[in-house]
Design an enzyme around this catalytic site. Structure first.
Site, mmCIF file in Angstrom:
data_model
loop_
_atom_site.group_PDB
_atom_site.id
_atom_site.type_symbol
_atom_site.label_atom_id
_atom_site.label_comp_id
_atom_site.label_asym_id
_atom_site.label_seq_id
_atom_site.Cartn_x
_atom_site.Cartn_y
_atom_site.Cartn_z
ATOM 1 N N ASP A 103 12.698 29.868 32.268
ATOM 2 C CA ASP A 103 11.461 30.788 32.071
ATOM 3 C C ASP A 103 11.305 32.304 32.579
ATOM 4 O O ASP A 103 11.542 32.411 33.550
ATOM 5 C CB ASP A 103 10.109 29.975 31.646
ATOM 6 C CG ASP A 103 9.913 28.362 31.171
ATOM 7 O OD1 ASP A 103 11.040 28.966 30.263
ATOM 8 O OD2 ASP A 103 9.341 28.196 31.638
HETATM 9 N N1 URA Z 1 10.350 23.496 32.141
HETATM 10 C C1 URA Z 1 10.315 24.384 32.440
HETATM 11 O O1 URA Z 1 9.308 24.220 31.687
HETATM 12 N N2 URA Z 1 10.612 25.934 32.792
HETATM 13 C C2 URA Z 1 11.480 26.462 32.891
HETATM 14 O O2 URA Z 1 11.837 27.253 33.366
HETATM 15 C C3 URA Z 1 12.563 25.248 32.949
HETATM 16 C C4 URA Z 1 12.141 23.574 32.836
#
Ligand code: URA
Length: 243
Positions: A103
């Site tokens: 993310d």
């Molecule tokens: N899980 C998440 O919620 N975000 C990420 O970036 C990776 C795994």
């Protein structure tokens, strides 16, 4: 492979620029000056030099990045900076892409490559490649959560996750945990905690399969994988698929 393609793929410029090098007599193949861009060469057998320096042919690039928050795990984006924007032109020339997504606000280990086959294996759900995340979670993470995660939890869209291995490092108003999961659903770690009524406030990926985030890499920095790391990754290609 055509000589101009090989030189261009290896980072000596566009095909047009490479033709200029050839025209100027700067390239030798097995000792002889070659000006024909269409000459067929075998990078495994022929010795190619530019002004006496060996041209080492490389088709793929494999980069470990310490992804900083605020950049997108994509090759391009209309509004935000992407992880590709953090690379130098030498690396960008290989047209790498991120293997899976973190993310925008997540930090940590991100592999970038132009090796589609390797990326495919790493991302294949059948391979169940483990990934370890460190997270800060608002609220007290409990042994009950550990047990729930071990069984698999139901996400907001009804999906039941595979078991996750949750370790509580510190429990408090803001808890610190490590979570190992073998799949990569959208926002998976955050949604797993939401399913037990808690919120991830900081997330960092520490490992992906055999790769461990290099502690020397500062946020936004990257380096090529070592031969050892690459050969460990390539073993995934040959490991038996599950299920
Ligand atoms: N899980 C998440 O919620 N975000 C990420 O970036 C990776 C795994």
């Amino acid at each position: 492979m055509r000589l101009d393609k090989l030189l261009s793929n290896t980072g000596y410029g566009t095909r047009k620029e490479v033709r200029q090098l050839l025209k100027k007599g700067m390239i030798r193949v097995n000792g002889a000056v070659i000006k024909d861009p269409a000459l067929h060469v075998d990078p495994a057998k022929d010795t190619i030099t530019l002004l006496g320096e060996d041209v080492v042919y490389k088709e793929f690039v494999y980069l470990m990045m310490h992804k900083p928050p605020g950049v997108i795990s994509a090759t391009e984006d209309k509004y935000d900076r992407t992880v590709i924007d953090l690379l130098g032109s030498e690396e960008r020339h290989f047209q790498p892409f991120p293997v899976g997504r973190l993310d925008k606000d997540t930090e940590g280990l991100l592999l970038l490559t132009n090796d589609g086959q390797l990326a495919h294996h790493l991302l294949s759900p059948k391979k169940e490649v483990p990934k370890i995340y460190f997270a800060k979670v608002s609220g007290q993470v409990t042994e009950e959560d550990v047990n729930e995660f071990a069984k698999g939890v139901i996400l907001d869209d009804g999906y039941e996750t595979k078991p996750g291995d949750l370790k509580i490092l510190q429990s408090g108003d803001v808890s610190e945990i490590e979570l190992t999961i073998t799949e990569g659903k959208f926002h998976q770690v955050k949604r797993m905690f939401e399913s037990v009524g808690k919120k991830v406030v900081y997330l960092k990926r520490l490992t992906m399969g055999p790769l461990i985030l290099d502690k020397q890499l500062k946020l936004g920095e990257y380096r090529e994988l070592t031969d050892e790391e690459l050969s460990e990754l390539q073993k995934l290609d040959s490991t038996k698929q599950k299920g």
